[in-house]
Design a protein around this motif. Sequence first.
Motif, PDB file in Angstrom:
ATOM      1  N   LYS A   1      16.225  -4.395  -1.162  1.00 35.83           N
ATOM      2  CA  LYS A   1      16.735  -4.112  -2.504  1.00 35.83           C
ATOM      3  C   LYS A   1      15.665  -4.359  -3.559  1.00 35.83           C
ATOM      4  O   LYS A   1      15.516  -3.572  -4.498  1.00 35.83           O
ATOM      5  CB  LYS A   1      17.973  -4.966  -2.786  1.00 35.83           C
ATOM      6  CG  LYS A   1      18.659  -4.620  -4.089  1.00 35.83           C
ATOM      7  CD  LYS A   1      19.982  -5.338  -4.216  1.00 35.83           C
ATOM      8  CE  LYS A   1      20.696  -4.927  -5.481  1.00 35.83           C
ATOM      9  NZ  LYS A   1      21.990  -5.599  -5.629  1.00 35.83           N
ATOM     10  N   LEU A   2      14.889  -5.439  -3.401  1.00 34.82           N
ATOM     11  CA  LEU A   2      13.811  -5.699  -4.355  1.00 34.82           C
ATOM     12  C   LEU A   2      12.760  -4.599  -4.303  1.00 34.82           C
ATOM     13  O   LEU A   2      12.237  -4.181  -5.335  1.00 34.82           O
ATOM     14  CB  LEU A   2      13.150  -7.054  -4.056  1.00 34.82           C
ATOM     15  CG  LEU A   2      13.932  -8.306  -4.396  1.00 34.82           C
ATOM     16  CD1 LEU A   2      13.095  -9.540  -4.099  1.00 34.82           C
ATOM     17  CD2 LEU A   2      14.381  -8.311  -5.831  1.00 34.82           C
ATOM     18  N   ALA A   3      12.467  -4.114  -3.097  1.00 35.95           N
ATOM     19  CA  ALA A   3      11.468  -3.046  -2.966  1.00 35.95           C
ATOM     20  C   ALA A   3      11.999  -1.743  -3.559  1.00 35.95           C
ATOM     21  O   ALA A   3      11.261  -0.995  -4.204  1.00 35.95           O
ATOM     22  CB  ALA A   3      11.100  -2.848  -1.497  1.00 35.95           C
ATOM     23  N   ARG A   4      13.269  -1.493  -3.356  1.00 37.66           N
ATOM     24  CA  ARG A   4      13.869  -0.258  -3.881  1.00 37.66           C
ATOM     25  C   ARG A   4      13.846  -0.241  -5.403  1.00 37.66           C
ATOM     26  O   ARG A   4      13.693   0.814  -6.023  1.00 37.66           O
ATOM     27  CB  ARG A   4      15.302  -0.155  -3.353  1.00 37.66           C
ATOM     28  CG  ARG A   4      15.914   1.207  -3.443  1.00 37.66           C
ATOM     29  CD  ARG A   4      17.207   1.334  -2.652  1.00 37.66           C
ATOM     30  NE  ARG A   4      18.190   0.321  -2.988  1.00 37.66           N
ATOM     31  CZ  ARG A   4      18.650  -0.598  -2.122  1.00 37.66           C
ATOM     32  NH1 ARG A   4      18.207  -0.624  -0.884  1.00 37.66           N
ATOM     33  NH2 ARG A   4      19.554  -1.472  -2.493  1.00 37.66           N
ATOM     34  N   LYS A   5      13.984  -1.408  -6.009  1.00 35.68           N
ATOM     35  CA  LYS A   5      13.975  -1.500  -7.463  1.00 35.68           C
ATOM     36  C   LYS A   5      12.580  -1.754  -8.021  1.00 35.68           C
ATOM     37  O   LYS A   5      12.417  -2.066  -9.198  1.00 35.68           O
ATOM     38  CB  LYS A   5      14.933  -2.601  -7.918  1.00 35.68           C
ATOM     39  CG  LYS A   5      16.381  -2.272  -7.623  1.00 35.68           C
ATOM     40  CD  LYS A   5      17.293  -3.349  -8.147  1.00 35.68           C
ATOM     41  CE  LYS A   5      18.737  -3.008  -7.907  1.00 35.68           C
ATOM     42  NZ  LYS A   5      19.229  -1.952  -8.760  1.00 35.68           N
ATOM     43  N   ASN A   6      11.560  -1.660  -7.160  1.00 36.51           N
ATOM     44  CA  ASN A   6      10.161  -1.820  -7.549  1.00 36.51           C
ATOM     45  C   ASN A   6       9.856  -3.202  -8.128  1.00 36.51           C
ATOM     46  O   ASN A   6       8.963  -3.341  -8.961  1.00 36.51           O
ATOM     47  CB  ASN A   6       9.715  -0.729  -8.536  1.00 36.51           C
ATOM     48  CG  ASN A   6       9.646   0.622  -7.885  1.00 36.51           C
ATOM     49  OD1 ASN A   6       9.232   0.735  -6.730  1.00 36.51           O
ATOM     50  ND2 ASN A   6      10.067   1.641  -8.595  1.00 36.51           N
TER      51      ASN A   6
ATOM     52  N   HIS B   1       6.308  -4.640  -4.043  1.00 38.84           N
ATOM     53  CA  HIS B   1       5.746  -3.418  -3.458  1.00 38.84           C
ATOM     54  C   HIS B   1       6.380  -3.175  -2.097  1.00 38.84           C
ATOM     55  O   HIS B   1       6.738  -4.133  -1.387  1.00 38.84           O
ATOM     56  CB  HIS B   1       4.234  -3.576  -3.331  1.00 38.84           C
ATOM     57  CG  HIS B   1       3.524  -2.290  -3.082  1.00 38.84           C
ATOM     58  ND1 HIS B   1       3.343  -1.792  -1.820  1.00 38.84           N
ATOM     59  CD2 HIS B   1       2.971  -1.405  -3.938  1.00 38.84           C
ATOM     60  CE1 HIS B   1       2.703  -0.639  -1.904  1.00 38.84           C
ATOM     61  NE2 HIS B   1       2.455  -0.387  -3.191  1.00 38.84           N
ATOM     62  N   LYS B   2       6.502  -1.923  -1.707  1.00 38.95           N
ATOM     63  CA  LYS B   2       7.156  -1.605  -0.435  1.00 38.95           C
ATOM     64  C   LYS B   2       6.377  -2.162   0.750  1.00 38.95           C
ATOM     65  O   LYS B   2       6.983  -2.554   1.754  1.00 38.95           O
ATOM     66  CB  LYS B   2       7.338  -0.092  -0.292  1.00 38.95           C
ATOM     67  CG  LYS B   2       6.070   0.698  -0.234  1.00 38.95           C
ATOM     68  CD  LYS B   2       6.339   2.182  -0.065  1.00 38.95           C
ATOM     69  CE  LYS B   2       5.026   2.937   0.060  1.00 38.95           C
ATOM     70  NZ  LYS B   2       5.246   4.342   0.350  1.00 38.95           N
ATOM     71  N   ASN B   3       5.056  -2.251   0.636  1.00 41.44           N
ATOM     72  CA  ASN B   3       4.269  -2.820   1.735  1.00 41.44           C
ATOM     73  C   ASN B   3       4.493  -4.332   1.838  1.00 41.44           C
ATOM     74  O   ASN B   3       4.533  -4.879   2.936  1.00 41.44           O
ATOM     75  CB  ASN B   3       2.784  -2.540   1.541  1.00 41.44           C
ATOM     76  CG  ASN B   3       2.453  -1.074   1.711  1.00 41.44           C
ATOM     77  OD1 ASN B   3       3.301  -0.287   2.104  1.00 41.44           O
ATOM     78  ND2 ASN B   3       1.224  -0.705   1.400  1.00 41.44           N
ATOM     79  N   LYS B   4       4.648  -4.992   0.706  1.00 38.44           N
ATOM     80  CA  LYS B   4       4.948  -6.435   0.734  1.00 38.44           C
ATOM     81  C   LYS B   4       6.309  -6.658   1.388  1.00 38.44           C
ATOM     82  O   LYS B   4       6.484  -7.588   2.173  1.00 38.44           O
ATOM     83  CB  LYS B   4       4.930  -7.027  -0.674  1.00 38.44           C
ATOM     84  CG  LYS B   4       5.252  -8.518  -0.677  1.00 38.44           C
ATOM     85  CD  LYS B   4       5.235  -9.076  -2.073  1.00 38.44           C
ATOM     86  CE  LYS B   4       5.658 -10.523  -2.098  1.00 38.44           C
ATOM     87  NZ  LYS B   4       4.639 -11.430  -1.595  1.00 38.44           N
TER      88      LYS B   4
END
Length: 84
Positions: free
Chosen positions: A57-62, A65-68
């Motif tokens: 969810k955190l990655a989806r909301k930027n 980072h998606k790699n993190k």
Amino acid sequence: MANHLSAKKRIRQNKVRRLHNRYYARTTRNAVRQLEATTDKSKAQEMLPKVVAMVDKLARKNQIHKNKAANLKSKITRHVNALS
């Protein structure tokens, strides 16, 4: 200081959203730490899907980072699989 009404409103919105984002980021970091500290495999397996969903969810909301997010998920999954 902002002169336009729209700029003042944007400042208010940003303040609310910043607090909201900080809450979810902090909650997720704490959940990851709790999972990493867990030594009971059954409890860790129960926690894993919830923590992975929070990270996604955190990655989806930027917010991260998606790699993190992928690195975090990999790390906690390896930890859970290594438990005996």
